[in-house]
Motif scaffolding. Structure first.
Motif, short mmCIF file in Angstrom:
data_model
loop_
_atom_site.label_atom_id
_atom_site.label_comp_id
_atom_site.label_asym_id
_atom_site.label_seq_id
_atom_site.Cartn_x
_atom_site.Cartn_y
_atom_site.Cartn_z
N LYS A 1 0.83 -1.21 0.00
CA LYS A 1 0.00 0.00 0.00
C LYS A 1 0.87 1.26 0.00
O LYS A 1 0.57 2.21 -0.71
N GLU A 2 1.94 1.25 0.77
CA GLU A 2 2.82 2.42 0.82
C GLU A 2 3.53 2.66 -0.49
O GLU A 2 3.90 3.80 -0.80
N SER A 3 3.71 1.61 -1.29
CA SER A 3 4.45 1.75 -2.54
C SER A 3 3.72 2.61 -3.57
O SER A 3 4.34 3.13 -4.49
N TYR A 4 2.41 2.79 -3.42
CA TYR A 4 1.68 3.60 -4.40
C TYR A 4 0.87 4.74 -3.79
O TYR A 4 0.45 5.64 -4.50
N GLU A 5 0.67 4.73 -2.49
CA GLU A 5 -0.22 5.73 -1.88
C GLU A 5 0.30 7.16 -1.97
O GLU A 5 -0.49 8.08 -2.13
N ASN A 6 1.57 7.39 -1.86
CA ASN A 6 2.10 8.75 -1.80
C ASN A 6 2.73 9.22 -3.10
O ASN A 6 3.54 10.14 -3.10
N LEU A 7 2.37 8.59 -4.21
CA LEU A 7 2.94 8.97 -5.50
C LEU A 7 2.17 10.15 -6.11
O LEU A 7 0.97 10.30 -5.89
#
Length: 166
Positions: A8-14
């Protein structure tokens, strides 16, 4: 950190460009996984998560994301929050539910795969599509006429009761 959290962190803050790039890279891998699962429908994919991820040419974090997508279509769901690379998992797929969920996700690149031909007959896929479409159809209840009895049961005409302010 658990695999699913990392996913989830790999795409949430992009930003927008990074987000689009992320999914453009992921979706072809996902499609290849589904092609394999559909063409090997009699095989239940199972084993250690890291080994299965290698089999599907994915790193364990990305494979956890794939599991997130297929989890609702499994006969027995997986607790995604507790997954580690050493977790033993099995993917007993309910293919009718998978097809329905692909329709619901509007994933035409997945529900139109040629591999479906060997899994569900065309008439069964058509029936599932029809059932799916029924859930998306909005039926507007017809309002009673002004001079008809009010549906609330008061005995008054609709125009003198619930329809008075319309």
């Amino acid at each position: 950190m658990k695999l699913y959290e990392s996913w989830k962190e790999s795409y949430e803050n992009l930003d927008n460009a990074g987000y689009e790039s992320f999914w453009r890279e992921y979706l072809p891998k996902e499609m290849e996984n589904y092609k394999y699962i559909l063409s090997h429908m009699d095989e239940t994919v199972s084993g250690k998560l890291s080994d299965i991820a290698d089999k599907f040419s994915m790193d364990p974090v990305t494979f956890a994301g794939f599991l997130d997508g297929i989890n609702d279509s499994l006969k027995e769901g997986i607790d995604l929050e507790t997954l580690t690379e050493d977790s033993d998992i099995a993917l007993p797929v309910d293919f009718e539910k998978l097809y329905y969920n692909m329709l619901d996700a509007k994933a035409d690149w997945l529900y139109n795969l040629d591999e479906w031909n060997g899994v569900l007959p065309a008439d069964k896929r058509k029936q599932i599509k029809k059932e799916y479409d029924k859930t998306k159809t909005v039926v507007k209840e017809q309002e009673p006429g002004r001079n008809e009895p009010c549906p609330c049961g008061s005995g008054k005409k609709y125009k003198k009761c619930c329809g008075a302010n319309k």
